[in-house]
Write a protein that holds these residues in place. Structure first.
Motif, mmCIF file in Angstrom:
data_model
loop_
_atom_site.group_PDB
_atom_site.id
_atom_site.type_symbol
_atom_site.label_atom_id
_atom_site.label_comp_id
_atom_site.label_asym_id
_atom_site.label_seq_id
_atom_site.Cartn_x
_atom_site.Cartn_y
_atom_site.Cartn_z
ATOM 1 N N GLU A 216 29.420 55.379 12.990
ATOM 2 C CA GLU A 216 28.538 55.606 11.855
ATOM 3 C C GLU A 216 27.095 55.308 12.248
ATOM 4 N N GLU A 217 26.161 55.562 11.319
ATOM 5 C CA GLU A 217 24.753 55.282 11.577
ATOM 6 C C GLU A 217 24.582 53.818 11.967
ATOM 7 N N GLY A 218 23.842 53.570 13.054
ATOM 8 C CA GLY A 218 23.607 52.217 13.514
ATOM 9 C C GLY A 218 24.662 51.686 14.467
ATOM 10 N N GLN A 219 25.732 52.441 14.711
ATOM 11 C CA GLN A 219 26.779 52.010 15.616
ATOM 12 C C GLN A 219 26.615 52.674 16.997
ATOM 13 N N THR A 220 27.369 52.144 17.961
ATOM 14 C CA THR A 220 27.319 52.640 19.340
ATOM 15 C C THR A 220 28.730 52.878 19.853
ATOM 16 N N ILE A 221 28.915 53.982 20.548
ATOM 17 C CA ILE A 221 30.143 54.251 21.303
ATOM 18 C C ILE A 221 29.793 54.103 22.777
ATOM 19 N N HIS A 222 30.463 53.194 23.467
ATOM 20 C CA HIS A 222 30.204 53.020 24.898
ATOM 21 C C HIS A 222 31.423 52.345 25.522
ATOM 22 N N TYR A 223 32.227 53.117 26.194
ATOM 23 C CA TYR A 223 33.470 52.593 26.754
ATOM 24 C C TYR A 223 33.804 53.305 28.062
ATOM 25 N N VAL A 224 34.696 52.678 28.810
ATOM 26 C CA VAL A 224 35.239 53.248 30.044
ATOM 27 C C VAL A 224 36.662 53.699 29.784
ATOM 28 N N TRP A 225 37.003 54.884 30.264
ATOM 29 C CA TRP A 225 38.408 55.325 30.223
ATOM 30 C C TRP A 225 38.991 55.224 31.628
ATOM 31 N N MET A 226 40.245 54.820 31.687
ATOM 32 C CA MET A 226 40.982 54.701 32.947
ATOM 33 C C MET A 226 42.248 55.528 32.813
ATOM 34 N N ASP A 227 42.331 56.617 33.565
ATOM 35 C CA ASP A 227 43.431 57.572 33.431
ATOM 36 C C ASP A 227 44.440 57.408 34.562
ATOM 37 N N PHE A 228 45.711 57.365 34.188
ATOM 38 C CA PHE A 228 46.816 57.273 35.133
ATOM 39 C C PHE A 228 47.575 58.598 35.059
ATOM 40 N N LEU A 229 47.414 59.414 36.084
ATOM 41 C CA LEU A 229 47.825 60.810 36.034
ATOM 42 C C LEU A 229 49.276 60.990 36.446
ATOM 43 N N PHE A 230 49.936 61.960 35.796
ATOM 44 C CA PHE A 230 51.294 62.331 36.158
ATOM 45 C C PHE A 230 51.240 63.517 37.123
ATOM 46 N N GLY A 231 50.954 63.247 38.395
ATOM 47 C CA GLY A 231 51.012 64.270 39.423
ATOM 48 C C GLY A 231 50.053 65.421 39.221
ATOM 49 N N ASP A 232 50.485 66.622 39.616
ATOM 50 C CA ASP A 232 49.631 67.809 39.601
ATOM 51 C C ASP A 232 49.215 68.215 38.197
ATOM 52 N N GLN A 233 50.073 67.963 37.199
ATOM 53 C CA GLN A 233 49.707 68.306 35.821
ATOM 54 C C GLN A 233 48.489 67.521 35.368
ATOM 55 N N GLY A 234 48.465 66.230 35.711
ATOM 56 C CA GLY A 234 47.322 65.408 35.357
ATOM 57 C C GLY A 234 46.057 65.848 36.065
ATOM 58 N N LEU A 235 46.167 66.191 37.349
ATOM 59 C CA LEU A 235 45.013 66.677 38.100
ATOM 60 C C LEU A 235 44.474 67.975 37.511
ATOM 61 N N LYS A 236 45.370 68.881 37.177
ATOM 62 C CA LYS A 236 44.955 70.161 36.601
ATOM 63 C C LYS A 236 44.216 69.940 35.287
ATOM 64 N N TYR A 237 44.731 69.040 34.445
ATOM 65 C CA TYR A 237 44.069 68.734 33.169
ATOM 66 C C TYR A 237 42.659 68.209 33.412
ATOM 67 N N MET A 238 42.518 67.259 34.345
ATOM 68 C CA MET A 238 41.207 66.684 34.628
ATOM 69 C C MET A 238 40.239 67.760 35.125
ATOM 70 N N ASP A 239 40.705 68.630 35.992
ATOM 71 C CA ASP A 239 39.852 69.698 36.530
ATOM 72 C C ASP A 239 39.387 70.649 35.434
#
Length: 245
Positions: A216-239
């Motif tokens: 909302e107004e006056g708030q901040t979004i600031h975070y790190v995401w850490m992804d644990f991929l399931f093989g080639d499907q995960g890589l394809k999604y990221m790409d």
């Protein structure tokens, strides 16, 4: 709906380390810790067989020593040590460090040892940026650890402010942690529910859930995401979803 699990990182005068894994919600092959260091203090991490250490400096300035090399890392920078080697840390300013241990297979371990990719350092402000559908034009997305640096893993960040939204989406081809920087103050959307999401907190996104972020107004979004991929499907999604700038 799966239970939403969060755990804040809270300093304790009696100890300098906190295990912030999320009990039964822990992602397989991962361990997460938070460390607090005072100026001029030092610490070291002995190698763990089959595990790659990934360090995110949340606050302060430190020097990482690894494989006969030194790296000065400032706030929000990332450092990854070489497989099977000790990591020494000398604190230049009071610091808070997030440590993620990522398990790899024997084949992946051998590949990383011979690849020459590690040790790895990424300055936060100079990290490559990307665009992604479902985020506003004012959103800053940084790629901190690209998806082919560590097998089946990637790390990045999302930063925006004021009234804004990260549209709800799902990704059954990967599991995900969020860790919020101290200034983060927003709401996490999980399926049909909304939860306050404060700073300095580890969050596990339930696998396959529709999730998003709203501020909302006056708030901040600031975070790190850490992804644990399931093989080639995960890589394809990221790409496909991350459009590098």
């Amino acid at each position: 709906m799966n239970n939403v699990m969060m755990k804040p990182a809270v300093p304790d005068e009696s100890r300098s380390e906190q295990n912030i894994c999320l009990s039964n919600q822990e992602i397989e092959g991962s361990s997460v810790y938070c460390h607090w260091l005072k100026k001029s203090c030092s610490m070291f991490f002995d190698p763990l067989p089959g595990s790659i250490p990934i360090f995110l400096l949340l606050d302060g300035t430190v020097i990482f020593e690894n494989s006969s090399s030194c790296f000065e890392v400032r706030e929000k920078g990332v450092f990854i040590g070489s497989p099977g080697t000790r990591v020494d840390i000398l604190c230049q300013e009071d610091a808070q460090i997030l440590e993620l241990q990522r398990s790899v297979t024997e084949e992946e371990w051998d590949f990383l040892k011979s690849s020459g990719r590690l040790p790895f350092f990424q300055n936060y402000e100079k990290a490559p940026r990307y665009r992604e559908e479902g985020k506003s034009e004012k959103t800053i997305n940084r790629m901190l650890v690209p998806q082919r640096m560590i097998p089946r893993f990637a790390m990045g960040s999302v930063e925006t402010y004021g009234r804004d939204t990260v549209a709800k989406h799902s990704h059954p081809m990967l599991e995900q942690y969020f860790f919020s920087f101290r200034e983060n103050d927003c709401f996490i959307l999980i399926d049909d529910e909304q939860y306050p999401y404060p700073g300095n907190t580890l969050l596990h996104i339930p696998l396959g859930s529709d999730h998003g972020i709203v501020s909302e107004e006056g708030q901040t979004i600031h975070y790190v995401w850490m992804d644990f991929l399931f093989g080639d499907q995960g890589l394809k999604y990221m790409d496909e979803v991350h459009h590098m700038i």
